[in-house]
Design an enzyme around this catalytic site. Structure first.
Site, PDB file in Angstrom:
ATOM      1  N   CYS A   1      -5.071   6.157  -3.764  1.00  0.00           N
ATOM      2  CA  CYS A   1      -4.415   4.843  -3.730  1.00  0.00           C
ATOM      3  C   CYS A   1      -2.998   5.056  -4.225  1.00  0.00           C
ATOM      4  CB  CYS A   1      -5.164   3.839  -4.596  1.00  0.00           C
ATOM      5  SG  CYS A   1      -4.299   2.253  -4.790  1.00  0.00           S
TER       6      CYS A   1
ATOM      7  N   CYS B   1       0.864  -1.175   0.000  1.00  0.00           N
ATOM      8  CA  CYS B   1       0.000   0.000   0.000  1.00  0.00           C
ATOM      9  C   CYS B   1       0.900   1.225   0.000  1.00  0.00           C
ATOM     10  CB  CYS B   1      -0.916   0.002   1.223  1.00  0.00           C
ATOM     11  SG  CYS B   1      -2.005   1.452   1.289  1.00  0.00           S
TER      12      CYS B   1
END
Length: 290
Positions: free
Chosen positions: A228, A85
């Site tokens: 993101c 991530c």
């Protein structure tokens, strides 16, 4: 009761739980409950802060880089395990630094273990920069169907430690019309799923040698998020690929939660991609793990 910290990177938010010695065994149900925005704390995922020696996956990190003391155990909002991530690792490192668990000296890097391998993080003017490692085209380019688009659109498969499919749109109107309340459908479907990014080029695409694009994303196991990090990197890589050999290696990607920087650069094992942007901690508390 378990202590937690809430943090975010350009609106991509996380519940951070310090578990240095690996004493917690978080279930998928507990993670989903923590991330529930109505009945829990609310977040796009959970970052468990654990030493690499205290988690099974950490052995591979230490074999790759013995200095990778800390491992980012990242879980999606539905409780599923994720490889990487890009926003989360910046928030993870910011927590380590603010908590006194690690330091980043000027000009030095902090290696962090992840399920996608060790990732090196440095401080930057905007916050932190993370080397996401070598990227690749997956060769699987599915058609993407989602609410708000009248016909399926072709996607480009890109792996930056986790899987992505990037879709080019023609205008801001198309980008705004997307209804990402449910996950886009991929044809053919990918066994592990993918994050799906929808991108519109800036006008002009390149200004002062830097590429500019806008993006929205539906994250695997989460849904639409304000940002993101790995998706931002995949988006810049896809647009550069489509634009051709003269396209720049520096990009600014605008997401609903802010703007992030992307840089592509050569390395011994191939071209790497780096992501830079802010990280913030917003509050602390205690919660029962039910």
């Amino acid at each position: 009761m378990v202590a937690f910290t809430k943090g975010h990177g350009t609106g991509n938010d996380f519940v951070i739980i310090a578990d240095p010695d690996g004493e917690l065994d978080l279930t998928a149900e507990q993670v989903a409950a923590l991330c529930d925005r109505h009945f829990g704390i609310g977040a796009d995922g959970v970052l468990r802060v654990v030493r690499s020696t205290a988690i099974h996956e950490g052995a591979a990190s230490l074999a790759e880089e013995p200095a990778a003391e800390w491992f980012m155990d990242y879980r999606n909002a539905d409780g599923s395990i994720a490889e990487m991530c890009g926003n989360g690792i910046r928030v993870f490192v910011h927590y380590l630094v603010r908590s006194g668990l690690a330091t980043i000296e000027p000009g030095s890097t902090l290696p962090i273990g992840t399920r996608a391998g060790v990732r090196d993080v440095t401080s930057s003017q905007s916050g932190y920069q993370v080397d996401l490692g070598r990227w690749r085209l997956t060769g699987t380019d599915p058609l993407v169907t989602t609410d708000g688009l009248p016909v399926a659109r072709p996607g480009l498969g890109i792996d930056v430690g986790n899987p992505h499919v990037v879709v080019a749109l023609a205008s801001d109107v198309e980008l705004a019309s997307l209804e990402l309340h449910r996950a886009p459908e991929l044809d053919p479907a990918l066994p592990a799923g993918a994050n799906v990014e929808f991108v519109v080029p800036g006008d002009p695409l390149v200004r002062d040698g830097i590429g500019h694009v806008r993006m929205r994303v539906s994250e695997r196991g989460v849904g639409e998020t304000l940002s993101c990090g790995t998706g931002v990197a995949a988006t810049a890589l896809a647009v550069r690929y489509w634009a051709g050999a003269q396209a720049p290696d520096h990009w600014r990607v605008e997401v609903p939660g802010g703007t992030l920087g992307v840089r592509m650069f050569p390395a011994e094992d191939g071209e790497h991609v780096a992501l830079s942007g802010p990280a913030q901690l917003v509050f602390q508390g205690e919660v029962d793990l039910i």
